[in-house]
Design a protein around this motif. Structure first.
Motif, short mmCIF file in Angstrom:
data_model
loop_
_atom_site.label_atom_id
_atom_site.label_comp_id
_atom_site.label_asym_id
_atom_site.label_seq_id
_atom_site.Cartn_x
_atom_site.Cartn_y
_atom_site.Cartn_z
N ALA A 59 0.80 -1.27 0.21
CA ALA A 59 -0.08 0.02 -0.09
C ALA A 59 0.63 1.22 -0.25
CB ALA A 59 -0.92 -0.04 1.09
N GLY A 60 2.09 1.22 0.04
CA GLY A 60 3.14 2.25 -0.17
C GLY A 60 3.82 2.57 1.20
N ASP A 61 3.63 1.78 2.10
CA ASP A 61 4.24 2.27 3.68
C ASP A 61 5.82 2.02 3.29
OD1 ASP A 61 5.29 2.22 6.13
OD2 ASP A 61 3.36 1.75 6.99
N ARG A 62 6.71 2.92 3.28
CA ARG A 62 8.01 2.75 2.97
C ARG A 62 8.68 2.07 4.25
NH1 ARG A 62 10.20 2.88 -1.59
NH2 ARG A 62 11.94 3.95 -1.00
N GLU A 63 8.01 2.47 5.54
CA GLU A 63 8.82 2.12 6.79
C GLU A 63 8.54 0.19 6.75
OE1 GLU A 63 9.13 2.71 11.53
OE2 GLU A 63 7.61 3.60 10.35
N ALA A 64 7.27 -0.09 6.28
CA ALA A 64 7.16 -1.70 6.31
C ALA A 64 7.76 -2.05 5.15
CB ALA A 64 5.74 -1.63 6.07
N GLU A 65 8.23 -1.44 4.09
CA GLU A 65 8.64 -2.10 2.88
C GLU A 65 10.25 -2.13 3.39
OE1 GLU A 65 10.28 -0.45 -1.45
OE2 GLU A 65 8.37 0.31 -0.69
N ASN A 66 10.88 -1.06 3.97
CA ASN A 66 12.31 -1.16 4.48
C ASN A 66 12.43 -2.33 5.73
OD1 ASN A 66 12.99 0.82 2.70
ND2 ASN A 66 12.72 2.33 4.40
#
Length: 85
Positions: A59-66
């Motif tokens: 969904a675009g959450d960069r912190e979750a992606e990182n």
């Protein structure tokens, strides 16, 4: 509980099961990603946490992606939920 205390608990293999389960809903993706590498966390809870982090990343959450990228890097390109080859 402070973020530092929650982070320490999320990596502690001797943490009580109920405390670890509560961290599965922590607002911090980093703390939840730590659960994926904690050997004390039951497999079903790891799957739940991984699914929620993956959905947030999609969904675009960069912190979750990182956080997921860190787990993959830490596990040589695999997540805690991947099946062995």
């Amino acid at each position: 509980m402070s973020a530092a205390a929650r982070e320490a608990l999320s990596t502690d293999p001797s943490a009580p099961a109920d405390a670890v389960a509560a961290l599965a809903d922590d607002p911090s993706p980093v703390i939840r990603a730590n659960l994926l590498t904690n050997p004390a966390v039951p497999a079903d809870l790891r799957y739940q946490v991984h699914a929620s982090l993956a959905a947030e990343a999609a969904a675009g959450d960069r912190e979750a992606e990182n956080a997921l990228a860190w787990v993959r890097y830490d596990r040589s390109g695999r997540t805690a939920c991947d099946t062995p080859e």
